[in-house]
Design an enzyme around this catalytic site. Structure first.
Site, PDB file in Angstrom:
ATOM      1  N   GLN A 277      40.192  34.246  38.995  1.00 49.86           N
ATOM      2  CA  GLN A 277      40.149  33.963  40.246  1.00 49.86           C
ATOM      3  C   GLN A 277      41.299  32.861  40.332  1.00 49.86           C
ATOM      4  O   GLN A 277      41.256  31.870  39.058  1.00 49.86           O
ATOM      5  CB  GLN A 277      38.890  33.041  40.234  1.00 49.86           C
ATOM      6  CG  GLN A 277      38.473  32.387  41.560  1.00 49.86           C
ATOM      7  CD  GLN A 277      38.653  33.329  42.344  1.00 49.86           C
ATOM      8  OE1 GLN A 277      38.005  34.561  42.538  1.00 49.86           O
ATOM      9  NE2 GLN A 277      39.262  33.323  43.677  1.00 49.86           N
TER      10      GLN A 277
ATOM     11  N   ASP B 158      43.176  43.069  40.685  1.00 47.97           N
ATOM     12  CA  ASP B 158      44.030  42.189  41.509  1.00 47.97           C
ATOM     13  C   ASP B 158      45.289  42.684  41.607  1.00 47.97           C
ATOM     14  O   ASP B 158      45.669  42.332  42.925  1.00 47.97           O
ATOM     15  CB  ASP B 158      43.376  40.306  40.644  1.00 47.97           C
ATOM     16  CG  ASP B 158      42.580  40.074  41.582  1.00 47.97           C
ATOM     17  OD1 ASP B 158      41.890  39.685  42.827  1.00 47.97           O
ATOM     18  OD2 ASP B 158      42.739  38.594  41.704  1.00 47.97           O
TER      19      ASP B 158
ATOM     20  N   LYS C   9      31.603  38.148  44.474  1.00 48.22           N
ATOM     21  CA  LYS C   9      32.197  39.463  44.078  1.00 48.22           C
ATOM     22  C   LYS C   9      31.257  39.829  43.393  1.00 48.22           C
ATOM     23  O   LYS C   9      31.137  41.126  42.922  1.00 48.22           O
ATOM     24  CB  LYS C   9      33.832  39.194  43.156  1.00 48.22           C
ATOM     25  CG  LYS C   9      34.781  38.852  44.094  1.00 48.22           C
ATOM     26  CD  LYS C   9      36.339  38.209  43.163  1.00 48.22           C
ATOM     27  CE  LYS C   9      37.019  38.003  44.559  1.00 48.22           C
ATOM     28  NZ  LYS C   9      38.313  36.760  44.487  1.00 48.22           N
TER      29      LYS C   9
END
Ligand code: NAD
Length: 292
Positions: free
Chosen positions: A98, A121, A54
């Site tokens: 994450q 996200d 990412k």
């Protein structure tokens, strides 16, 4: 019949290019350089790889990336404190924690601590809640499920009124994918590990999204002729002939399914590349909103 291949690699590359151009335009218009903060807790090798990928793509598209790493034994307070600092940082437009987090941390509380304006996200409970409600729009939609819908549309699938089956009901893929399909006016069946006869349910699917995590479990004769098949699964299977000793396969037996389906995603090169592309899109959108 041989299905059309839904080429996620090329579609994701186009999206990344658009994002790169969007970043330049935003800056040329006097806007901020988009910034994405990543929060990695612990040393899970897969999570380390995802965060690295990412951050690399951020660099390629002119998005600034701020990497934060905490040890596996970081406390709930430490993680939430970091998230709150990032909420307050005007250079940060997106915050990505994450997942999965190490055992012992309260994932929901950490996701809830993210400012919903920076929830690129799409896992903040408010964003997910809005996704589940008619007439409400989340600020951000989770990237992998959103990528599935983009692939279906690019492949020309008719979603409205279609019988859609989602195999898997996880918070990060199956459930939000099902909610997105409902928003597209599909008739949706969600299957999971307690579903009695998965094969029969799949056979009714005009649209099939497989997100189970079991190598090639969905066989060719489970596919309705003419169906659109999106395979989210990424599974390692031993392969002594492969350089690394394994190869990646999806949840769908690709060689069988491609003879029956209208269109199908490969693994790798299908849904996988869409996730990071979507994250970059969301970060750019957030920076644009910060400007306006
Ligand atoms: P998960 O383990 O959290 O969820 C799996 C789901 O499958 C559960 O809801 C479970 O009920 C269901 N399931 C398990 N066995 C089943 C069975 N026999 N019959 C029917 N349903 C069954 O997994 P996840 O995080 O949702 O990921 C699913 C797959 O997608 C994995 O292979 C993962 O690697 C992959 N994935 C890919 C991407 C990407 O491409 N970017 C992103 C996330 C996950």
């Amino acid at each position: 019949m041989t299905a059309r291949l839904i080429d996620g690699k090329t579609i994701a590359a186009d999206i990344r290019q658009e994002v790169g151009e969007g970043v330049e335009e935003l800056i040329a218009a006097g806007g901020p350089r988009p910034g994405l903060a990543t929060v990695l807790v612990g040393e899970n090798p897969a999570s380390q790889t995802y965060v690295r990928m990412k951050r690399k793509v951020c660099g390629e598209l002119g998005i600034e990336s701020f990497g934060h790493e905490l040890p596996a034994d970081a406390s709930q307070e430490e993680v939430e404190k970091l998230v709150k600092e990032l909420n307050a940082d005007p250079k940060v437009h997106g915050i990505l924690v994450q997942l999965p987090l190490p055992a012992g941390l309260d994932e929901e509380a950490i996701l809830r601590a993210i400012d919903i304006e920076k929830d690129v996200d799409g896992f903040h409970p408010v964003n997910i809640g809005r996704l589940a409600q008619k007439g409400r729009e989340p600020l951000f939609v989770p990237c992998t499920p959103a990528g599935c819908i983009t692939l279906l549309k690019k492949a020309g699938a008719e979603l409205e009124g279609a019988n859609a089956v989602v195999a898997g009901r996880s918070n990060i893929v199956g459930m939000p994918a099902a909610l997105l399909l409902v928003k597209e006016n599909a008739t949706v069946t969600i299957c999971h590990s307690r579903t009695r006869d998965l094969a029969s349910v799949c056979r009714e699917a005009d649209i099939l999204i497989a997100a189970i995590g079991r190598p090639e479990m969905i066989r060719g004769d489970w596919i309705k002729p003419g169906a659109y098949v999106i395979d989210v699964g990424i599974n390692r299977v031993d392969d002594p002939e492969a350089k690394r000793g394994y190869r990646l396969v999806g949840d769908v037996a690709f060689d069988e399914a491609k003879e029956i389906a209208e269109a199908i995603t490969p693994v790798p090169g299908g849904v996988g590349p869409m996730t990071i592309a979507g994250l970059m899109q969301n970060t750019l959108r957030s920076a644009r909103r910060a400007m306006s």
